[in-house]
Design an enzyme around this catalytic site. Structure first.
Site, PDB file in Angstrom:
ATOM      1  N   ASN A  35      24.832  58.784  64.004  1.00 60.75           N
ATOM      2  CA  ASN A  35      23.765  57.864  64.411  1.00 60.75           C
ATOM      3  C   ASN A  35      22.374  58.493  64.342  1.00 60.75           C
ATOM      4  O   ASN A  35      21.423  57.886  63.857  1.00 60.75           O
ATOM      5  CB  ASN A  35      24.038  57.357  65.829  1.00 60.75           C
ATOM      6  CG  ASN A  35      22.959  56.406  66.300  1.00 60.75           C
ATOM      7  OD1 ASN A  35      22.725  55.376  65.671  1.00 60.75           O
ATOM      8  ND2 ASN A  35      22.278  56.749  67.383  1.00 60.75           N
ATOM      9  N   TRP A  59       5.208  46.587  51.654  1.00 63.18           N
ATOM     10  CA  TRP A  59       6.136  47.615  51.213  1.00 63.18           C
ATOM     11  C   TRP A  59       5.669  48.096  49.848  1.00 63.18           C
ATOM     12  O   TRP A  59       4.779  47.478  49.249  1.00 63.18           O
ATOM     13  CB  TRP A  59       7.559  47.040  51.132  1.00 63.18           C
ATOM     14  CG  TRP A  59       8.020  46.469  52.438  1.00 63.18           C
ATOM     15  CD1 TRP A  59       8.028  45.151  52.793  1.00 63.18           C
ATOM     16  CD2 TRP A  59       8.499  47.193  53.577  1.00 63.18           C
ATOM     17  NE1 TRP A  59       8.494  45.005  54.086  1.00 63.18           N
ATOM     18  CE2 TRP A  59       8.787  46.240  54.586  1.00 63.18           C
ATOM     19  CE3 TRP A  59       8.709  48.537  53.859  1.00 63.18           C
ATOM     20  CZ2 TRP A  59       9.275  46.595  55.841  1.00 63.18           C
ATOM     21  CZ3 TRP A  59       9.205  48.889  55.102  1.00 63.18           C
ATOM     22  CH2 TRP A  59       9.478  47.934  56.077  1.00 63.18           C
ATOM     23  N   TRP A  74      13.170  47.764  54.317  1.00 64.05           N
ATOM     24  CA  TRP A  74      14.352  48.072  55.143  1.00 64.05           C
ATOM     25  C   TRP A  74      15.617  47.417  54.584  1.00 64.05           C
ATOM     26  O   TRP A  74      16.726  47.935  54.743  1.00 64.05           O
ATOM     27  CB  TRP A  74      14.125  47.671  56.604  1.00 64.05           C
ATOM     28  CG  TRP A  74      13.975  46.186  56.844  1.00 64.05           C
ATOM     29  CD1 TRP A  74      12.814  45.487  56.852  1.00 64.05           C
ATOM     30  CD2 TRP A  74      15.019  45.245  57.098  1.00 64.05           C
ATOM     31  NE1 TRP A  74      13.064  44.152  57.092  1.00 64.05           N
ATOM     32  CE2 TRP A  74      14.414  43.978  57.250  1.00 64.05           C
ATOM     33  CE3 TRP A  74      16.407  45.333  57.216  1.00 64.05           C
ATOM     34  CZ2 TRP A  74      15.140  42.811  57.502  1.00 64.05           C
ATOM     35  CZ3 TRP A  74      17.136  44.177  57.473  1.00 64.05           C
ATOM     36  CH2 TRP A  74      16.508  42.932  57.614  1.00 64.05           C
ATOM     37  N   TRP A  96      25.006  48.524  73.156  1.00 60.48           N
ATOM     38  CA  TRP A  96      24.152  48.276  71.984  1.00 60.48           C
ATOM     39  C   TRP A  96      24.887  47.425  70.949  1.00 60.48           C
ATOM     40  O   TRP A  96      24.307  46.585  70.281  1.00 60.48           O
ATOM     41  CB  TRP A  96      23.707  49.606  71.362  1.00 60.48           C
ATOM     42  CG  TRP A  96      22.473  50.145  72.022  1.00 60.48           C
ATOM     43  CD1 TRP A  96      22.422  51.105  72.983  1.00 60.48           C
ATOM     44  CD2 TRP A  96      21.110  49.725  71.789  1.00 60.48           C
ATOM     45  NE1 TRP A  96      21.110  51.319  73.362  1.00 60.48           N
ATOM     46  CE2 TRP A  96      20.288  50.495  72.649  1.00 60.48           C
ATOM     47  CE3 TRP A  96      20.515  48.781  70.957  1.00 60.48           C
ATOM     48  CZ2 TRP A  96      18.897  50.340  72.676  1.00 60.48           C
ATOM     49  CZ3 TRP A  96      19.125  48.627  70.987  1.00 60.48           C
ATOM     50  CH2 TRP A  96      18.338  49.404  71.844  1.00 60.48           C
ATOM     51  N   TRP A 129      18.537  48.811  61.310  1.00 58.79           N
ATOM     52  CA  TRP A 129      17.466  48.925  60.310  1.00 58.79           C
ATOM     53  C   TRP A 129      16.159  48.343  60.820  1.00 58.79           C
ATOM     54  O   TRP A 129      15.090  48.920  60.625  1.00 58.79           O
ATOM     55  CB  TRP A 129      17.901  48.280  58.986  1.00 58.79           C
ATOM     56  CG  TRP A 129      18.706  49.256  58.192  1.00 58.79           C
ATOM     57  CD1 TRP A 129      20.058  49.354  58.126  1.00 58.79           C
ATOM     58  CD2 TRP A 129      18.183  50.345  57.410  1.00 58.79           C
ATOM     59  NE1 TRP A 129      20.422  50.424  57.345  1.00 58.79           N
ATOM     60  CE2 TRP A 129      19.296  51.036  56.897  1.00 58.79           C
ATOM     61  CE3 TRP A 129      16.904  50.791  57.102  1.00 58.79           C
ATOM     62  CZ2 TRP A 129      19.155  52.163  56.076  1.00 58.79           C
ATOM     63  CZ3 TRP A 129      16.760  51.911  56.292  1.00 58.79           C
ATOM     64  CH2 TRP A 129      17.870  52.584  55.789  1.00 58.79           C
ATOM     65  N   GLU A 145      26.351  52.692  74.875  1.00 61.58           N
ATOM     66  CA  GLU A 145      26.423  52.532  73.405  1.00 61.58           C
ATOM     67  C   GLU A 145      27.265  51.315  73.034  1.00 61.58           C
ATOM     68  O   GLU A 145      26.921  50.570  72.121  1.00 61.58           O
ATOM     69  CB  GLU A 145      26.992  53.794  72.744  1.00 61.58           C
ATOM     70  CG  GLU A 145      26.066  54.998  72.815  1.00 61.58           C
ATOM     71  CD  GLU A 145      24.642  54.688  72.397  1.00 61.58           C
ATOM     72  OE1 GLU A 145      24.426  54.162  71.288  1.00 61.58           O
ATOM     73  OE2 GLU A 145      23.721  54.958  73.187  1.00 61.58           O
TER      74      GLU A 145
HETATM   75  P1  FAD Z   1      29.647  56.400  69.370  1.00 64.38           P
HETATM   76  O1  FAD Z   1      28.443  57.203  69.687  1.00 64.38           O
HETATM   77  O2  FAD Z   1      30.941  56.992  69.725  1.00 64.38           O
HETATM   78  O3  FAD Z   1      29.470  54.990  70.094  1.00 64.38           O
HETATM   79  C1  FAD Z   1      30.587  54.183  70.493  1.00 64.38           C
HETATM   80  C2  FAD Z   1      30.492  52.811  69.829  1.00 64.38           C
HETATM   81  O4  FAD Z   1      29.325  52.140  70.302  1.00 64.38           O
HETATM   82  C3  FAD Z   1      30.352  52.847  68.329  1.00 64.38           C
HETATM   83  O5  FAD Z   1      31.610  52.957  67.690  1.00 64.38           O
HETATM   84  C4  FAD Z   1      29.660  51.538  68.041  1.00 64.38           C
HETATM   85  O6  FAD Z   1      30.582  50.465  67.980  1.00 64.38           O
HETATM   86  C5  FAD Z   1      28.780  51.342  69.254  1.00 64.38           C
HETATM   87  N1  FAD Z   1      27.407  51.817  68.966  1.00 64.38           N
HETATM   88  C6  FAD Z   1      26.918  53.053  69.141  1.00 64.38           C
HETATM   89  N2  FAD Z   1      25.600  53.085  68.825  1.00 64.38           N
HETATM   90  C7  FAD Z   1      25.275  51.844  68.416  1.00 64.38           C
HETATM   91  C8  FAD Z   1      24.058  51.243  67.973  1.00 64.38           C
HETATM   92  N3  FAD Z   1      22.898  51.937  67.882  1.00 64.38           N
HETATM   93  N4  FAD Z   1      24.070  49.930  67.623  1.00 64.38           N
HETATM   94  C9  FAD Z   1      25.212  49.207  67.707  1.00 64.38           C
HETATM   95  N5  FAD Z   1      26.385  49.735  68.146  1.00 64.38           N
HETATM   96  C10 FAD Z   1      26.412  51.030  68.498  1.00 64.38           C
HETATM   97  N6  FAD Z   1      26.902  50.743  63.613  1.00 64.38           N
HETATM   98  C11 FAD Z   1      27.937  50.050  63.089  1.00 64.38           C
HETATM   99  O7  FAD Z   1      28.980  49.929  63.714  1.00 64.38           O
HETATM  100  N7  FAD Z   1      27.813  49.456  61.842  1.00 64.38           N
HETATM  101  C12 FAD Z   1      26.678  49.543  61.098  1.00 64.38           C
HETATM  102  O8  FAD Z   1      26.612  48.974  59.995  1.00 64.38           O
HETATM  103  C13 FAD Z   1      25.601  50.311  61.627  1.00 64.38           C
HETATM  104  N8  FAD Z   1      24.454  50.467  60.898  1.00 64.38           N
HETATM  105  C14 FAD Z   1      23.425  51.205  61.437  1.00 64.38           C
HETATM  106  C15 FAD Z   1      22.237  51.362  60.701  1.00 64.38           C
HETATM  107  C16 FAD Z   1      21.165  52.093  61.206  1.00 64.38           C
HETATM  108  C17 FAD Z   1      19.904  52.243  60.397  1.00 64.38           C
HETATM  109  C18 FAD Z   1      21.286  52.707  62.483  1.00 64.38           C
HETATM  110  C19 FAD Z   1      20.155  53.502  63.054  1.00 64.38           C
HETATM  111  C20 FAD Z   1      22.447  52.547  63.234  1.00 64.38           C
HETATM  112  C21 FAD Z   1      23.529  51.805  62.735  1.00 64.38           C
HETATM  113  N9  FAD Z   1      24.731  51.637  63.463  1.00 64.38           N
HETATM  114  C22 FAD Z   1      25.756  50.909  62.930  1.00 64.38           C
HETATM  115  C23 FAD Z   1      24.842  52.124  64.856  1.00 64.38           C
HETATM  116  C24 FAD Z   1      25.430  53.540  65.039  1.00 64.38           C
HETATM  117  O9  FAD Z   1      24.828  54.451  64.178  1.00 64.38           O
HETATM  118  C25 FAD Z   1      26.948  53.582  64.834  1.00 64.38           C
HETATM  119  O10 FAD Z   1      27.576  52.550  65.582  1.00 64.38           O
HETATM  120  C26 FAD Z   1      27.534  54.915  65.313  1.00 64.38           C
HETATM  121  O11 FAD Z   1      26.923  55.980  64.625  1.00 64.38           O
HETATM  122  C27 FAD Z   1      29.030  54.916  65.078  1.00 64.38           C
HETATM  123  O12 FAD Z   1      29.563  56.163  65.371  1.00 64.38           O
HETATM  124  P2  FAD Z   1      30.546  56.352  66.606  1.00 64.38           P
HETATM  125  O13 FAD Z   1      31.638  55.356  66.561  1.00 64.38           O
HETATM  126  O14 FAD Z   1      30.946  57.780  66.642  1.00 64.38           O
HETATM  127  O15 FAD Z   1      29.575  56.010  67.817  1.00 64.38           O
END
Ligand code: FAD
Length: 454
Positions: free
Chosen positions: A346, A311, A364, A283, A387, A280
């Site tokens: 997420n 759209w 989007w 990502w 997105w 993660e």
């Molecule tokens: P954890 O599951 O604990 O993951 C650890 C860290 O990994 C996160 O803190 C984050 O920095 C990174 N991470 C995890 N998943 C992703 C991912 N899919 N993409 C990029 N980094 C990731 N994340 C943001 O930080 N900012 C946003 O503006 C953002 N917008 C999003 C919009 C959409 C439509 C979607 C589907 C996802 C988005 N995410 C975003 C990714 C993800 O949802 C969040 O990073 C995550 O939910 C944060 O929660 P956590 O810290 O508990 O994640």
């Protein structure tokens, strides 16, 4: 004072003392440092920080100021433009070098390049450091020398670099130079809302380095072991919730990786959770890689076939989605969690984004802009990637036929309804008239996608 050197440390989204390479390098090289934060939202292009981000920033700056004061140092606030503010500080202190940690958003990277050349032209040395990434966006490329567009090979190329991470830097000893000219107070930056809608955010979060480190420790100790499964469960406290802390640089990814490695030592039962967590973090790295190489994707689809996608803009549908009034419990719960706490799980982000872009056929970017204003972790790279991934028009996008069914998703990921129960009232449940027919809208979306000429 003869021959003593002074360096300016320009804090941006690296609001921490530990593992802060710019701060540590400045303190090691110069006799004295001046610590500056410049508030310049209009330098962030089309994406100045939204309301929830500003709320977080206020808390984070307050915390950093007080942490620094505890070490006898002061954080000086300034209004932008950044270059003018830095030049004024350089002149007032006789500094000969400015240090900062790199940012990667297109508008900010452009601004930083201009600031750097103007400072150099004025005879000031500039040192930029890497604090926010495990792998710099330009460090890896495909065999043909191109940027990656697909996560798995990208991450495979990055993995060896995770073994070569620099050691975690402790907070440095700071000796500050005098800066007599006063700047604005934190309240004068007006980051917090005038009408206090932020009580839910206050209750949910603890901005600042100490809150970030505490959360990382708690995550590694109690959640990491089961993370590969719990991360899919919005009804559980099953993820790190480090995203806003990472965005503002209150903690860096190197610290997350090191803490997770420590937690793994001698605990084979944590291996699956460790692997999933590091992926993660990957990502997040990938999102920055894609944004750096395809800067136009903040407003345009990476997959150019989507430029002509039809759209179906409808302000009524968009407003119902924003307010959590779609009639689909897991979607409405997610939108209310977002509004109340500034964060959404997420899995639920994917479900609400799929409903908006595929079933409701709203652009989007409308969803991305709403998230931008309401998320405390709003991050241009991750938000754009997320997105476009869900809409099917981005890097490594979900296949166009993957249209989440919010009812099936809820049954799978919130099996007891505890998540929806937390955010919806009994009245909500008694009136859930869906604003769209899932089956018909799915068929219409598939039809529209099939006309893209895949
Ligand atoms: P954890 O599951 O604990 O993951 C650890 C860290 O990994 C996160 O803190 C984050 O920095 C990174 N991470 C995890 N998943 C992703 C991912 N899919 N993409 C990029 N980094 C990731 N994340 C943001 O930080 N900012 C946003 O503006 C953002 N917008 C999003 C919009 C959409 C439509 C979607 C589907 C996802 C988005 N995410 C975003 C990714 C993800 O949802 C969040 O990073 C995550 O939910 C944060 O929660 P956590 O810290 O508990 O994640």
């Amino acid at each position: 004072m003869t021959n003593s050197s002074t360096a300016v440390v320009w804090f941006r989204r690296d609001l921490r003392m530990a593992d802060n390479p710019a701060l540590s390098a400045a303190c090691a090289r110069a006799d004295r440092v001046v610590l500056v934060y410049v508030h310049a939202p209009d330098e962030e292009g089309d994406w100045p920080p939204g309301a929830a981000s500003r709320w977080w920033l206020h808390g984070s700056l307050a915390r950093l100021s007080s942490d620094l004061r505890g070490r006898g140092a002061e954080l000086h606030l300034r209004h932008g433009p950044s270059l003018e503010a830095l030049l004024a500080v350089v002149r007032a202190t006789g500094a000969d070098c400015v240090y900062w940690n790199r940012l990667y958003e297109p508008a900010l990277a452009h601004r930083d390049a201009q600031v750097e050349s103007a400072l150099r032209a004025a005879g000031i040395d500039v040192q930029s450091c890497s604090a926010a990434m495990l792998v710099e966006p330009t460090e890896v490329a495909t065999r043909e020398g191109r940027p990656y567009r697909v996560f798995t090979p990208y991450w495979r190329a990055c993995l060896p670099r995770l073994e070569e991470q620099p050691r975690i830097l402790p907070p440095p000893r700071i000796t500050t130079a005098e800066l007599a000219t006063p700047g604005p107070t934190l309240d004068e930056l007006r980051l917090r809302p005038a009408i206090r809608w932020d009580t839910g955010l206050e209750a949910a979060w603890n901005p600042g380095e100490a809150g970030a480190l505490a959360r990382l420790e708690a995550f590694c100790e109690s959640i990491l072991g089961g993370y590969s499964e719990s991360r899919e469960r919005p009804d559980l406290d099953g993820t790190s919730r480090l995203s806003p802390h990472l965005h503002f640089g209150e903690i860096g990814p190197r610290q997350c990786l090191a803490a997770a490695r420590n937690a793994l030592a001698g605990r084979a039962d944590r291996q699956a959770g460790f692997d999933a967590f590091v992926r993660e973090l990957g990502w997040r790295e990938f999102a920055h890689h894609v944004l750096h190489h395809f800067p136009h994707t903040t407003v345009a689809p990476l997959d150019t076939r989507f430029a002509g996608f039809t759209w179906d803009p409808d302000p009524r549908l968009l407003a119902a989605w924003q307010r959590g009034q779609t009639g689909f419990p897991i979607v409405d719960a997610g939108m209310r969690q977002l509004w109340t706490t500034g964060w959404m799980h997420n899995r639920v982000r994917m479900i609400v984004a799929s409903l908006l872009t595929k079933n409701l056929r709203q652009h989007w970017l409308d969803g991305a802009r709403w998230f931008w204003d309401t998320l405390v972790d709003a991050d241009l790279a991750s938000n754009t990637l997320g997105w476009q991934w869900v809409a099917g028009c981005g890097a490594d996008a979900a296949p166009f036929f993957r249209i989440f069914n919010p009812l099936v998703q809820a049954a799978r990921h919130d099996p007891d309804g505890a998540y929806t129960g937390r955010w919806l009232t009994a009245r909500d449940y008694s009136q859930p008239a869906p604003i769209v027919d899932l089956r018909a809208s799915r068929a219409a979306a598939l039809d529209a996608y099939s006309r893209l000429g895949r």
